[in-house]
Design an enzyme around this catalytic site. Structure first.
Site, short mmCIF file in Angstrom:
data_model
loop_
_atom_site.label_atom_id
_atom_site.label_comp_id
_atom_site.label_asym_id
_atom_site.label_seq_id
_atom_site.Cartn_x
_atom_site.Cartn_y
_atom_site.Cartn_z
CG HIS A 43 54.95 -10.86 19.22
ND1 HIS A 43 55.20 -9.51 19.24
CD2 HIS A 43 56.13 -11.63 19.10
CE1 HIS A 43 56.52 -9.51 19.01
NE2 HIS A 43 56.89 -10.67 18.72
CD GLU A 70 51.84 -8.05 17.11
OE1 GLU A 70 50.98 -6.93 17.07
OE2 GLU A 70 52.45 -8.33 18.06
CG HIS A 191 53.73 -0.89 22.45
ND1 HIS A 191 54.32 -2.30 22.58
CD2 HIS A 191 54.29 -0.16 23.55
CE1 HIS A 191 54.96 -2.32 23.61
NE2 HIS A 191 55.20 -1.42 24.18
#
Length: 239
Positions: A43, A70, A191
């Site tokens: 990310h 991401e 997450h």
């Protein structure tokens, strides 16, 4: 079976704390693959406080499993993924100064914007995934903009798994998964998934295509070692 994608952002954070190339991000990614990870997630953020844009190009040259990038689809991010062409791009509505991802997209309000982004990703041969909550309106809007997958934001599940009960924690995710599948969407999740709560989540959502796990997995590896940690996470997924 659900695929395990390892998010290696925290390895980059540790490297960046001292400069240089220790730990070696590319070697850790290759080790994750060798130990059974079926994908690598990164990310990159605009300030490059962990994954740097250069890392993304270098990883593309060596990875043999699925590469998932991401991020918030800014102009710079879209230029990056357009050049790298990963297997999957997960669209996340992070503000530039966000510590970590902490909410899914308001797809209803950003429908036109996301439709254009998804169309561009598909044109490049990249599977689009949109990070969303369990709000059924957002899932329905995600299907309308043409995404292939959604990634369910699982921090509320992780919190309620400990504070309330596993049954209460998973209930909205059951409903969200059922609606997504009915709309023809594939499911990812991520997450705060961990060795504590992952097995139950995967058992209760058997249609899950992929989980992306970074912080908990890398933290566990400090105690267990990376190979044993990946073995345990795979075991939670029935492997």
């Amino acid at each position: 079976m659900t695929r395990l994608s390892v998010n290696i952002n925290k390895i980059a954070t540790l490297r960046n704390a001292r400069g240089g190339n220790v730990p070696n991000l590319l070697q850790v990614a290759l080790d994750c693959e060798a130990f059974g990870a079926e994908g690598i997630t990164v990310h990159p953020r605009p300030d490059e406080r962990h994954i740097r844009y250069r890392d993304v190009y270098e990883l593309r040259e060596v990875l043999t499993t699925e590469f998932n990038i991401e991020g918030n689809p800014t102009t710079e991010f879209m230029h990056l993924v357009g050049e790298v062409r990963p297997a999957q791009v997960t669209l996340v509505p992070d503000a530039p100064d966000a510590l970590t991802s902490n909410a899914g997209w308001d797809v209803v309000s950003h429908r036109a914007f996301l439709r254009d982004i998804v169309a561009q990703l598909r044109q490049w041969g990249i599977r689009p995934s949109i990070f969303v909550s369990t709000d059924l309106r957002q899932i329905e809007a995600a299907a309308e903009v043409g995404t292939a997958r959604i990634e369910l934001y699982t921090e509320p599940y992780a919190a309620e798994y400990l504070s309330r009960s596993p049954e209460e924690a998973i209930a909205p995710f059951h409903e969200a998964a059922s609606r997504a599948l009915a709309l023809g969407l594939e499911l990812n999740a991520g997450h705060d998934l961990s060795l504590t709560n992952l097995r139950y989540f995967a058992e209760q959502i058997p249609s899950l295509a992929e989980v992306s796990i970074g912080h908990a997995l890398i933290s566990d590896a400090l105690y267990l070692g990376l190979q044993e940690t990946i073995r345990r996470y795979r075991a939670c997924l029935g492997k």
